[in-house]
Design a protein around this motif. Structure first.
Motif, PDB file in Angstrom:
ATOM      1  N   GLN A  30       0.838  -1.210   0.000  1.00  0.00           N
ATOM      2  CA  GLN A  30       0.000   0.000   0.000  1.00  0.00           C
ATOM      3  C   GLN A  30       0.873   1.261   0.000  1.00  0.00           C
ATOM      4  O   GLN A  30       0.619   2.211  -0.722  1.00  0.00           O
ATOM      5  N   GLU A  86       2.105   2.090  -3.375  1.00  0.00           N
ATOM      6  CA  GLU A  86       1.104   2.551  -4.347  1.00  0.00           C
ATOM      7  C   GLU A  86       0.532   3.922  -3.995  1.00  0.00           C
ATOM      8  O   GLU A  86       0.511   4.815  -4.833  1.00  0.00           O
ATOM      9  N   VAL A  87       0.032   4.046  -2.791  1.00  0.00           N
ATOM     10  CA  VAL A  87      -0.560   5.324  -2.360  1.00  0.00           C
ATOM     11  C   VAL A  87      -0.027   5.692  -0.976  1.00  0.00           C
ATOM     12  O   VAL A  87       0.392   4.829  -0.217  1.00  0.00           O
ATOM     13  N   PRO A 146      -6.120   3.473   2.473  1.00  0.00           N
ATOM     14  CA  PRO A 146      -7.548   3.675   2.217  1.00  0.00           C
ATOM     15  C   PRO A 146      -8.422   3.015   3.269  1.00  0.00           C
ATOM     16  O   PRO A 146      -8.016   2.024   3.890  1.00  0.00           O
ATOM     17  N   ARG A 147      -9.603   3.569   3.419  1.00  0.00           N
ATOM     18  CA  ARG A 147     -10.563   3.048   4.391  1.00  0.00           C
ATOM     19  C   ARG A 147     -10.908   1.596   4.050  1.00  0.00           C
ATOM     20  O   ARG A 147     -11.155   1.273   2.893  1.00  0.00           O
ATOM     21  N   GLY A 148     -10.895   0.759   5.041  1.00  0.00           N
ATOM     22  CA  GLY A 148     -11.297  -0.641   4.832  1.00  0.00           C
ATOM     23  C   GLY A 148     -10.148  -1.574   4.531  1.00  0.00           C
ATOM     24  O   GLY A 148     -10.319  -2.785   4.569  1.00  0.00           O
ATOM     25  N   LEU A 149      -8.961  -1.025   4.245  1.00  0.00           N
ATOM     26  CA  LEU A 149      -7.835  -1.898   3.892  1.00  0.00           C
ATOM     27  C   LEU A 149      -7.344  -2.674   5.114  1.00  0.00           C
ATOM     28  O   LEU A 149      -6.960  -3.840   5.009  1.00  0.00           O
ATOM     29  N   SER A 151      -9.563  -5.544   5.710  1.00  0.00           N
ATOM     30  CA  SER A 151      -9.246  -6.567   4.722  1.00  0.00           C
ATOM     31  C   SER A 151      -7.971  -7.317   5.120  1.00  0.00           C
ATOM     32  O   SER A 151      -7.876  -8.540   4.958  1.00  0.00           O
TER      33      SER A 151
END
Lengths: 639, 333
Positions: free
Chosen positions: A146, A149-150, A154-157, A160
């Protein structure tokens, strides 16, 4: 890079370093690198910039040179050298983490560190270390990707990531169970596990002292059916006593080729045999331990050897844990008349011992009585102690025990008794094994420790070797419930993780056959698996059908008003403008000269098409209402 | 599916660990090998699920001129009902488009705006545009090619020609380049397609019931023709410079209100009176290649103003030099 990512990386490094440390095998000279590593990561977490590339590259080069020197000269051991190398590289890399990719390199280095640690030791605490490492690895690698990449997570990662962590554990278990096993030793590897159970072929007087002081677990034995009272786990038998040491004289026994994983030493196995499932820590020799007398053995060794003295040994390719199942008859070993001379060997220069034996057994005609008299005398006149003078300092440790100190442990008691019996012409031998053990009532098995190591005497009385134990019984240690539960975990770790074998895998996969496809397979597991698969399949199919049916209903419910409205408008148009009958809405609209009506109809049909055929979600009530108002506006305009 | 650098690291480490496991028979090393294999498998499966039912589109605000940055919108659509997609990137290497959506919610559209600068004029095809993601671990990159081929034109780079045009006016005086507006009209005629809106005579339109436009002084045309040398002999960079100059002149003249048309060795455009017609000329310029002269294209056009752009000293277009109000040599510029 986010702070959480850096902390996770630091945590992973700490875990792998801990694993290496607790093996206790690493030389402490390079431990100063650990604080350096900590400093490097703290600097990284505080956001300090990475170190100078030239300095770090020079350090890496020096480390490589050191590694080669270490491997061939300093430690002379590849594993230790690799362990040292990872310590040094971790310290260097902690100052050179610039991108998330560097973090991943650190992760791979930690994996290598764990490989080294696994070869050095395999304690129960590794179960926790591996579990923590697996969980943190998943989160770390995900965070690493992550971060590449960014910038912001992000929310929810994270959710996950947690779900994947929970998923990775069963997948690892499945892979661990299914991966084909092999231990080829292709690169001449040697197992670093210390042999920590059993006995050598030659045992010097005084060698037991260190062993008896240790609380390390040697083996765990599950006895099927009943618990044997005062179990004597028979192992090695020694015949000759020379120069203060017992020696095994049987170098050759009767070999059995173990083709089917079972070797039986008697033609017909009597009912009532005692079945013992033994998980033995890496033993010094192939001798197996079990209750007397072993009639059958199940193990993965290619060869099983039965010696004339009743000892059973298995062939081993490397020092690793031994798992076997033996069936003992519970009878005393039989005497072979042609070998009795061997058990009358008496060392020279021990006339005092012979004299003492005669005094103790004066007036006792039979061998059994003589044995009992000697046992009684030893128990009465000598006391148990682990603090005895060194055998080298006293010359003859047994006579020193009998006539001077009168203090000793099992080895002294048993040797003294055997020598006294032999001096009286009674064939006797010494047996080394383990006595008792802590019975774990929660797990239903015996925990046998180094401290349970024991030697006792077997005297040939009639057709059988009769066991005599002249050593006084020492107080048994007790263990708390927590210790027992912890030991169950240790047993499971040793048996199912560290000791998982090719045979276990085959047995497990064999259970996956269809029920009844094999006579040996009871099909219990397969029935469970098949039932589970059917259940999952049925659930998936019915779930999917339910989902499709509900979607269809929902679609019909939401779309019907839209479609009906369009049909109504088309019918109205055909009634009002007959020339538009049978045409599409575009063609119909083009035929209408009334420009405002045309505009209204166009916006109505555009909206209709977007709702009915667009890729968006199903139309809401509000959207349907809007469409209705557009239709009614069109009709009103026309009026 | 592509193996990334990190994936290669996993593969190498995994093979090493597996070899160590096979060599030693140590179950803890088998456990580590299982971990590596599981990470690889999970990455593959979760990555495939992450891109499932995902589509995308690229929206570019036109016109696009080479050399000037433009906002490009990359739209990610997630048609799944429940699961969001993470870390999805949209890329077209040939077109130089790249965008990463950190999260695309279930049944949602996420738009990522990026600035993009095209270096060369011409048609840009977005046929290689693809969605990819290395989620969750980045060992593999799952790639899905988008099946909605698109293309757009990149117009030639615009350069500042105000100096050139002002110089031209001062040299030629009032007759060289007539002022586009503020002049008396001589007649009123019905509207023809392409006539600028500003020429509509509203009073007459109201009376006639149809659109009427003003006609200006007879004999003096306000129309400007930019003649570009497209002969094959020009060096590529000079040729591009000429095209860029032509586009800039056309754009500048149009913005000042002149009906402007483009003439090359083989093509003649209509005079741009509307923005659509201007874009038609820009389309021509965007796709222009070296040409052979066509008969008739270099004939005289009466009294309209002619601006000549020469890219090649031996070009047949040089025969128009006599009647040109201005000649720009692309080689010298």
């Amino acid at each position: 890079m986010q702070s959480g990512y850096k902390w996770t990386l630091f945590f992973i490094v700490a875990v792998s370093h801990t694993a290496l440390l607790i093996t206790g095998e690493m030389p402490p000279q390079l431990f100063f690198l650990m604080p350096v590593t900590v400093l490097g990561y703290l600097a990284l977490i505080r956001g300090r910039s990475a170190g100078n590339r030239i300095v770090l590259n020079v350090a890496a080069f020096v480390t490589l040179i050191f590694f080669i020197t270490d491997m061939f000269i300093i430690s002379g051991d590849l594993l230790i050298a690799v362990g040292n190398l990872t310590l040094a590289f971790h310290a260097i890399k902690s100052f050179d983490i610039r991108t998330p990719g560097d973090g991943l390199q650190v992760f791979f280095m930690s994996v290598i560190q764990l490989v080294v640690a696994s070869e050095l030791a395999q304690p129960l605490v590794f179960a926790v270390i591996f579990l923590v490492f697996m969980a943190s690895s998943v989160l770390f690698i995900m965070a690493s990707y992550q971060a590449e990449e960014v910038e912001k997570m992000p929310r929810g990662l994270m959710t996950s990531g947690v779900a994947l962590t929970l998923l990775v554990l069963p997948v690892v278990t499945m892979m661990f169970v299914l991966i084909p096993r092999g231990a080829g030793g292709l690169l001449g590897s040697r197992n670093r596990q210390k042999a920590m159970s059993g006995f050598d072929d030659k045992v010097s007087i005084g060698a037991f002292e260190e062993v008896l002081s240790s609380a390390d677990v040697v083996m765990r034995i599950t006895v099927a059916g009943r618990q044997p009272v005062a179990p004597y786990w028979r192992g090695k038998v020694f015949e000759t006593y020379e120069q203060n040491a017992w020696e095994n004289k049987w170098t050759h026994g009767f070999p059995y080729r173990n083709r089917k994983g079972v070797v039986q030493f008697v033609r017909k196995l009597q009912k009532g045999g005692i079945v013992q499932d033994v998980l033995l820590k890496p033993p010094k020799s192939g001798t197996v331990f079990g209750l007397s007398e072993i009639a059958r053995i199940e193990c993965d060794s290619r060869w099983v050897v039965q010696y004339p003295n009743g000892e059973v040994a298995v062939s081993r390719r490397r020092k690793k844990r031994l798992h076997y199942r033996v069936v003992s008859t519970g009878r005393r070993p039989g005497v072979r008349a042609n070998t009795l001379d061997l058990y009358l060997q008496f060392p020279e220069g021990m006339k005092r011992t012979h004299k003492l034996a005669k005094t103790i057994t004066a007036g006792i005609p039979d061998a059994a009585g003589k044995c009992r008299a000697i046992v009684n005398w030893l128990k009465k006149n000598c006391s148990y102690s682990l603090k005895v003078p060194l055998a080298e300092t006293v010359g003859n440790p047994i006579e020193d025990f009998l006539f001077e100190t009168k203090k000793g442990y099992c080895e002294y008691y048993a040797t003294a008794m055997v020598l006294m019996l032999r001096s009286l012409g009674v064939p006797a031998r010494i047996v080394a094994g383990y006595r008792g053990g802590d019975f774990n009532s929660y797990g239903g098995y015996y925990v046998v420790r180094q401290a349970n190591a024991h030697t006792w005497v077997e005297a040939a009385i009639g057709p059988r070797w009769v066991r005599f134990d002249p050593t006084p019984v020492t107080t048994e240690s007790t263990h708390s419930m927590f210790e027992n539960y912890l030991d169950i975990l240790g047993f499971a770790w040793d048996r199912y993780i560290v000791g998982y074998s090719v045979e276990d895998r085959q047995a497990l996969l064999g259970q996956l056959k269809w029920p009844g496809s094999s006579t040996e397979n009871n099909g219990v597991l397969s029935a469970v698996v098949i039932s589970l698969l059917i259940l999952v399949g049925v659930t998936l199919i019915s779930g999917r059908m339910l989902f499709l049916w509900r979607r269809k209903c929902e679609f019909r419910k939401r779309m019907q008003p839209v479609s009906i409205l369009a049909i109504q408008v088309m019918e109205w148009l055909a009634r009002k403008y007959p020339e538009t009958k049978g045409l599409s809405w575009r063609e119909s609209v083009e035929k209408i000269q009334d420009l405002p009506l045309r505009a209204k109809l166009t916006s109505f049909f555009n909206e209709y098409e977007a709702l009915r055929f667009g890729s968006g979600p199903l139309p809401t009530n509000q959207q349907v209402e809007n469409l209705k108002s557009l239709a009614s506006e069109a009709r009103t305009k026309s009026k | 599916m592509k193996l990334t650098r990190e994936g290669k690291g996993l593969l190498v480490t995994g093979i090493l660990v597996a070899m160590a496991a096979l060599n030693t028979g140590n179950n803890l090393i088998y456990l580590l090998a299982s971990l590596m294999a599981s990470l690889g498998i999970l990455d593959m499966v979760a990555g495939w699920f992450n891109l499932r039912k995902l589509s995308g589109d690229v929206v570019l605000e036109e016109p696009v001129y080479a050399g000037s940055s433009k906002t490009i919108s990359c739209r990610f659509f997630n048609d799944r009902r429940y699961r969001p997609a993470f870390l999805v990137s949209m890329k077209d290497v040939a077109a130089g488009i790249s965008a990463v959506a950190p999260r695309v919610g279930a049944e949602e559209m996420t738009e990522i705006n990026n600035t993009v600068t095209f270096r060369h004029r011409g048609r840009i095809y977005l046929s290689d545009i693809q969605l990819s993601s290395g989620y969750p671990f980045g060992f593999y990159r799952n790639v899905v090619k988008l099946n909605n081929p698109k293309s757009f034109l990149v117009y030639p780079e615009l350069v500042d020609v105000r100096g050139l045009l002002s110089g031209l006016c001062s040299v030629s005086g009032s007759g060289a380049l007539p002022h586009p507006s503020g002049e008396d009209f001589t007649d009123i005629r019905p509207y023809q397609q392409g006539d600028p809106m500003r020429d509509i005579h509203w009073k007459s339109t109201a009376k006639a019931g149809e659109l009427m436009v003003k006609e200006f002084r007879a004999g003096i045309s306000r129309q400007v023709t930019v003649a570009l040398d497209t002969s094959a002999g020009a060096a590529p960079e000079i040729f591009e410079k000429g095209i860029s100059l032509a586009a800039s002149l056309v754009e500048m003249l149009f913005s000042q209100g002149y009906p402007v048309r483009l003439k090359t060795l083989a093509q003649v455009s209509v005079a741009a009176r509307s923005r659509e017609q201007l874009y038609h000329i820009m389309d021509m310029l965007a796709l222009l290649q070296a040409e052979e002269p066509e008969p008739g294209t270099l004939d005289e056009d009466g009294q309209e103003m002619l601006l000549l752009i020469v890219c090649n000293p031996d070009s047949p277009i040089k025969k128009l030099e006599q009647q040109a109000a201005g000649v720009f040599n692309a080689i010298r510029l």
